[in-house]
Design a protein around this motif. Structure first.
Motif, PDB file in Angstrom:
ATOM      1  N   ASP A   5      34.726  38.714  38.897  1.00  0.00           N
ATOM      2  CA  ASP A   5      33.390  39.143  38.457  1.00  0.00           C
ATOM      3  C   ASP A   5      32.948  38.396  37.198  1.00  0.00           C
ATOM      4  OD1 ASP A   5      31.114  40.422  37.627  1.00  0.00           O
ATOM      5  OD2 ASP A   5      31.912  42.453  37.821  1.00  0.00           O
ATOM      6  N   PRO A   6      31.888  37.565  37.280  1.00  0.00           N
ATOM      7  CA  PRO A   6      31.479  36.750  36.125  1.00  0.00           C
ATOM      8  C   PRO A   6      30.867  37.564  34.978  1.00  0.00           C
ATOM      9  CG  PRO A   6      29.935  36.466  37.945  1.00  0.00           C
ATOM     10  CD  PRO A   6      31.055  37.302  38.457  1.00  0.00           C
ATOM     11  N   SER A   7      30.507  38.821  35.260  1.00  0.00           N
ATOM     12  CA  SER A   7      29.892  39.639  34.202  1.00  0.00           C
ATOM     13  C   SER A   7      30.935  40.229  33.255  1.00  0.00           C
ATOM     14  CB  SER A   7      29.054  40.762  34.818  1.00  0.00           C
ATOM     15  OG  SER A   7      29.912  41.681  35.483  1.00  0.00           O
ATOM     16  N   ILE A   8      32.223  40.108  33.620  1.00  0.00           N
ATOM     17  CA  ILE A   8      33.296  40.643  32.768  1.00  0.00           C
ATOM     18  C   ILE A   8      34.040  39.464  32.124  1.00  0.00           C
ATOM     19  CG2 ILE A   8      35.415  42.017  32.735  1.00  0.00           C
ATOM     20  CD1 ILE A   8      34.289  43.420  35.287  1.00  0.00           C
ATOM     21  N   PRO A   9      34.018  39.371  30.786  1.00  0.00           N
ATOM     22  CA  PRO A   9      34.657  38.211  30.141  1.00  0.00           C
ATOM     23  C   PRO A   9      36.187  38.221  30.211  1.00  0.00           C
ATOM     24  CG  PRO A   9      33.776  39.724  28.475  1.00  0.00           C
ATOM     25  CD  PRO A   9      33.341  40.244  29.810  1.00  0.00           C
ATOM     26  N   GLU A  10      36.795  39.421  30.224  1.00  0.00           N
ATOM     27  CA  GLU A  10      38.261  39.516  30.268  1.00  0.00           C
ATOM     28  C   GLU A  10      38.761  39.534  31.716  1.00  0.00           C
ATOM     29  OE1 GLU A  10      40.332  39.579  27.529  1.00  0.00           O
ATOM     30  OE2 GLU A  10      38.491  39.134  26.440  1.00  0.00           O
ATOM     31  N   GLU A  11      40.017  39.133  31.891  1.00  0.00           N
ATOM     32  CA  GLU A  11      40.604  39.179  33.239  1.00  0.00           C
ATOM     33  C   GLU A  11      40.839  40.631  33.654  1.00  0.00           C
ATOM     34  OE1 GLU A  11      41.943  37.369  30.797  1.00  0.00           O
ATOM     35  OE2 GLU A  11      42.013  35.278  31.466  1.00  0.00           O
ATOM     36  N   ASN A  12      40.550  40.935  34.897  1.00  0.00           N
ATOM     37  CA  ASN A  12      40.805  42.270  35.438  1.00  0.00           C
ATOM     38  C   ASN A  12      42.172  42.233  36.134  1.00  0.00           C
ATOM     39  OD1 ASN A  12      40.893  44.664  36.894  1.00  0.00           O
ATOM     40  ND2 ASN A  12      38.704  44.645  37.337  1.00  0.00           N
ATOM     41  N   TRP A  13      43.226  42.485  35.338  1.00  0.00           N
ATOM     42  CA  TRP A  13      44.580  42.274  35.859  1.00  0.00           C
ATOM     43  C   TRP A  13      44.936  43.236  36.991  1.00  0.00           C
ATOM     44  CZ3 TRP A  13      46.621  37.855  35.335  1.00  0.00           C
ATOM     45  CH2 TRP A  13      46.363  37.085  34.199  1.00  0.00           C
ATOM     46  N   GLU A  14      44.367  44.430  36.952  1.00  0.00           N
ATOM     47  CA  GLU A  14      44.650  45.389  38.020  1.00  0.00           C
ATOM     48  C   GLU A  14      44.137  44.864  39.362  1.00  0.00           C
ATOM     49  OE1 GLU A  14      43.579  49.879  39.504  1.00  0.00           O
ATOM     50  OE2 GLU A  14      42.920  49.278  37.499  1.00  0.00           O
ATOM     51  N   CYS A  15      42.907  44.334  39.346  1.00  0.00           N
ATOM     52  CA  CYS A  15      42.332  43.780  40.587  1.00  0.00           C
ATOM     53  C   CYS A  15      43.066  42.514  41.023  1.00  0.00           C
ATOM     54  CB  CYS A  15      40.850  43.463  40.375  1.00  0.00           C
ATOM     55  SG  CYS A  15      39.827  44.926  40.429  1.00  0.00           S
ATOM     56  N   ILE A  16      43.443  41.692  40.044  1.00  0.00           N
ATOM     57  CA  ILE A  16      44.171  40.448  40.374  1.00  0.00           C
ATOM     58  C   ILE A  16      45.493  40.792  41.058  1.00  0.00           C
ATOM     59  CG2 ILE A  16      45.343  38.418  39.406  1.00  0.00           C
ATOM     60  CD1 ILE A  16      43.119  38.340  37.246  1.00  0.00           C
ATOM     61  N   GLN A  17      46.199  41.806  40.519  1.00  0.00           N
ATOM     62  CA  GLN A  17      47.483  42.208  41.107  1.00  0.00           C
ATOM     63  C   GLN A  17      47.280  42.776  42.509  1.00  0.00           C
ATOM     64  OE1 GLN A  17      50.578  41.531  39.779  1.00  0.00           O
ATOM     65  NE2 GLN A  17      51.117  42.103  41.870  1.00  0.00           N
ATOM     66  N   ARG A  18      46.196  43.548  42.680  1.00  0.00           N
ATOM     67  CA  ARG A  18      45.916  44.112  44.008  1.00  0.00           C
ATOM     68  C   ARG A  18      45.615  42.999  45.015  1.00  0.00           C
ATOM     69  NH1 ARG A  18      42.365  48.273  42.116  1.00  0.00           N
ATOM     70  NH2 ARG A  18      40.798  47.663  43.628  1.00  0.00           N
TER      71      ARG A  18
END
Length: 265
Positions: A5-18
């Motif tokens: 998601d480009p609107s979120i500057p930080e990595e979404n690690w929970e989604c990446i792991q999923r």
């Protein structure tokens, strides 16, 4: 979409792991994932492309040999090259994205020296002047993907990471200590994932054994007499469950090639 998601500057690690878990769970996971990631990496939105590259690197570290085989094909390498090539998207891709893509391809030449296509693709970029010099990889990034070999503890057996960790912990620089902290976390996570994999394998083999044993019993009865309606339904259910477990067993076997005992089971 959530992981990139480009609107979120930080990595979404929970989604990446999923996302990584989904790649590992699906027989077509690696090839489907790379088609999706190629599209995101070529995005005109810088943040979306950078997030997609983080997802790609995380998959390389967590999704094993089937994923490594797919990234080493020209089909995917060409999609990365398009981001750098002025003939395709190189004229409007941001310098930050192009720099990360170059880093990623170069790091794979270090991690996977046996993959000729990756090396050829990188050499072609240098020959065409698209890559002027080898990028300098951050010390805490130049880590090979986790070895598929079963090991007692990653702290004892991954020599490269242990040496790097010792070097980082001796440093007085705060960024080195932060890198050491990240490395420790990733090593612990890797250890936990390895235990989870072993547990999943044991449980799956146990379920398969039980199902096959029950099917054998029903088939023996069928040889002697007509099966009741409920037994016929049970047999059909067991058959369907075994069909679903078959690709999972193939995947578990491919992840266990260096563990003779587990592969024997």
């Amino acid at each position: 979409d959530k992981a990139t998601d480009p609107s979120i500057p930080e990595e979404n690690w929970e989604c990446i792991q999923r996302f990584c878990d989904q790649v590992n769970a699906d027989i077509e996971g690696p090839s489907l994932a790379l088609r999706l990631l190629a599209h995101k990496i070529q995005s005109p939105q810088e943040m979306e492309a950078l997030h997609a590259l983080t997802v790609l690197e995380t998959c390389v570290n967590n999704c094993g040999e089937r994923f490594h085989n797919e990234i080493a094909k020209f089909r995917f390498l060409n999609e990365l090259i398009k981001v750098l090539s002025p003939k395709y998207y190189g004229t409007w891709s941001s310098e930050k994205v192009k720099s990360r893509v170059t880093e990623v391809i170069f790091s794979w030449t270090v991690w996977f020296p046996q993959e000729v296509k990756i090396r050829d693709a990188y050499q072609m970029l240098k020959k065409q002047g698209i890559v002027k010099e080898d990028p300098k990889l951050p010390e805490d990034k130049i880590l090979p993907p986790p070895s598929p070999r079963p090991q007692n503890s990653i702290f004892d057996t991954d020599e490269e990471k242990s040496k790097l960790l010792a070097r980082l912990l001796k440093s007085n620089h705060s960024e080195d200590l932060q890198a050491a902290n990240r490395l420790i976390k990733s090593m612990i996570k890797e250890e936990q994932e390895k235990s989870a994999k072993v547990s999943r394998r044991v449980n799956t083999i146990s379920e398969v054994s039980e199902n096959v044993k029950r099917m054998d019993e029903l088939l023996e009865n069928y040889k002697r007499q007509e099966l009741s309606k409920s037994d016929q339904e049970s047999l059909q259910t067991l058959f369907q469950r075994c069909e679903k477990l078959r690709p999972l067993l193939f995947r578990l076997a491919s992840e266990t090639v260096d563990d003779d005992e587990a592969l024997g089971k």
